[in-house]
Design an enzyme around this catalytic site. Structure first.
Site, PDB file in Angstrom:
ATOM      1  N   ASP A  57       0.819  -1.208   0.000  1.00 40.16           N
ATOM      2  CA  ASP A  57       0.000   0.000   0.000  1.00 40.16           C
ATOM      3  C   ASP A  57       0.859   1.267   0.000  1.00 40.16           C
ATOM      4  OD1 ASP A  57      -2.454   1.118  -0.067  1.00 40.16           O
ATOM      5  OD2 ASP A  57      -3.125   0.265   1.824  1.00 40.16           O
ATOM      6  N   ASN A  77     -10.237  -3.183  -6.374  1.00 36.76           N
ATOM      7  CA  ASN A  77      -9.424  -2.312  -7.236  1.00 36.76           C
ATOM      8  C   ASN A  77     -10.004  -2.165  -8.652  1.00 36.76           C
ATOM      9  OD1 ASN A  77      -6.178  -3.317  -5.838  1.00 36.76           O
ATOM     10  ND2 ASN A  77      -7.545  -1.641  -5.240  1.00 36.76           N
TER      11      ASN A  77
HETATM   12  C1  FPP Z   1      -1.914  -0.092  -3.365  1.00 34.88           C
HETATM   13  O1  FPP Z   1      -1.415   1.219  -3.275  1.00 34.88           O
HETATM   14  C2  FPP Z   1      -1.249  -0.816  -4.440  1.00 34.88           C
HETATM   15  C3  FPP Z   1      -1.893  -1.373  -5.500  1.00 34.88           C
HETATM   16  C4  FPP Z   1      -3.341  -1.331  -5.680  1.00 34.88           C
HETATM   17  C5  FPP Z   1      -1.150  -2.044  -6.584  1.00 34.88           C
HETATM   18  C6  FPP Z   1       0.117  -2.738  -6.219  1.00 34.88           C
HETATM   19  C7  FPP Z   1       0.845  -3.037  -7.468  1.00 34.88           C
HETATM   20  C8  FPP Z   1       2.181  -2.985  -7.644  1.00 34.88           C
HETATM   21  C9  FPP Z   1       3.145  -2.737  -6.573  1.00 34.88           C
HETATM   22  C10 FPP Z   1       2.785  -3.190  -9.008  1.00 34.88           C
HETATM   23  C11 FPP Z   1       2.429  -4.445  -9.684  1.00 34.88           C
HETATM   24  C12 FPP Z   1       2.663  -5.642  -8.859  1.00 34.88           C
HETATM   25  C13 FPP Z   1       3.398  -6.719  -9.223  1.00 34.88           C
HETATM   26  C14 FPP Z   1       3.448  -7.906  -8.330  1.00 34.88           C
HETATM   27  C15 FPP Z   1       4.158  -6.777 -10.460  1.00 34.88           C
HETATM   28  P1  FPP Z   1      -2.423   2.434  -3.516  1.00 34.88           P
HETATM   29  O2  FPP Z   1      -2.432   2.751  -4.977  1.00 34.88           O
HETATM   30  O3  FPP Z   1      -3.743   2.097  -2.942  1.00 34.88           O
HETATM   31  O4  FPP Z   1      -1.728   3.586  -2.740  1.00 34.88           O
HETATM   32  P2  FPP Z   1      -2.489   4.765  -1.965  1.00 34.88           P
HETATM   33  O5  FPP Z   1      -3.167   4.121  -0.785  1.00 34.88           O
HETATM   34  O6  FPP Z   1      -1.362   5.664  -1.557  1.00 34.88           O
HETATM   35  O7  FPP Z   1      -3.436   5.397  -2.922  1.00 34.88           O
END
Ligand code: FPP
Length: 233
Positions: free
Chosen positions: A2, A50
């Site tokens: 996150d 998501n």
């Molecule tokens: C949450 O942070 C993260 C995600 C929804 C996506 C995670 C994906 C990756 C790290 C890249 C792809 C993964 C792999 C395994 C290749 P957020 O966007 O909710 O952050 P925020 O809470 O700050 O908005």
């Protein structure tokens, strides 16, 4: 994993740049887990919820996943890491499903570590799908109600055959389980860190493992019982 969006916003960048940088952390943590001999690592890469994000973000994440699977295949093979996926894979676009199929079959024989990606995953949804499978087996007469035990139910989950997680790490200061491995994390230890996922590297992973190693896990027993090696758990 996150905090990608906040990491980018803090720098005046589009949110997707945070996801791009998050891949670096994925590589660092996978490499470190493998070096340490951790047998299973599961990354919550895309939740069922998501899908509701802006289309551009969803499409970018799908593209990053496909690229990651193709680009990392040589390294996964070199490190003898098997790729596994949990979640509603059929909801993913065909080009991601194809990358998953390709990488899973190319790494199927690897035994050093299992890297599981939770994609289009939600714990409640996984539980309902498992319950539905058990109900179908019962209705068809393949099992009786008494055959539904903790073990047989767990064998109908996406994680069938995998050990329960010992440790769940959540980054970015969020202190919630957010539908992740609800059944499997029953006795997991949790480490919550303020660090945003793109800043989470080997040092932060080792710190979380160090915190875990200092926990005393009792599995519902007394401290004295928990210290005895022959107590079933
Ligand atoms: C949450 O942070 C993260 C995600 C929804 C996506 C995670 C994906 C990756 C790290 C890249 C792809 C993964 C792999 C395994 C290749 P957020 O966007 O909710 O952050 P925020 O809470 O700050 O908005």
């Amino acid at each position: 994993m996150d905090g990608n969006g906040r990491w980018a916003t803090q720098r005046g960048l589009p949110r997707v740049e945070g996801h791009r940088m998050g891949i670096r952390s994925v590589r660092a943590v996978v490499e470190c887990a493998r070096e340490l001999g951790i047998s299973h690592l599961t990354l919550y890469a895309f939740s069922s919820e998501n899908w509701g994000r802006p289309e551009i973000e969803v499409l970018t994440l799908m593209g990053l996943l496909r690229d990651f699977l193709f680009k990392e295949l040589p390294e996964l093979s070199r490190q003898r890491i098997r790729l596994n996926v949990i979640g509603e894979i059929e909801r993913l676009p065909a080009y991601v499903r194809e990358a998953i199929r390709h990488t899973m079959s190319a790494t199927a024989e690897n035994t050093e570590m299992t890297l599981s990606l939770a994609l289009s995953y939600a714990g409640r949804n996984e539980l309902v799908r498992a319950a539905r499978r058990a109900a179908e087996d019962a209705v068809a007469g393949r099992i009786s109600a008494a055959d539904i035990t903790e073990a047989s139910f767990a064998a109908r989950l996406d994680t069938a055959g995998m050990p329960d997680p010992d440790l769940v790490i959540r980054t970015s200061g969020e202190i919630r389980i957010s539908n992740f491995l609800l059944w499997q994390a029953a006795y997991a230890e949790f480490v919550f860190t303020e660090v945003l996922w793109p800043d989470f590297g080997k040092a932060e992973f080792l710190q979380a493992l160090d915190e875990y190693s200092r926990r005393r896990r009792r599995f519902g027993l007394t401290s004295e019982q928990a210290l005895q090696p022959d107590i079933p758990r």
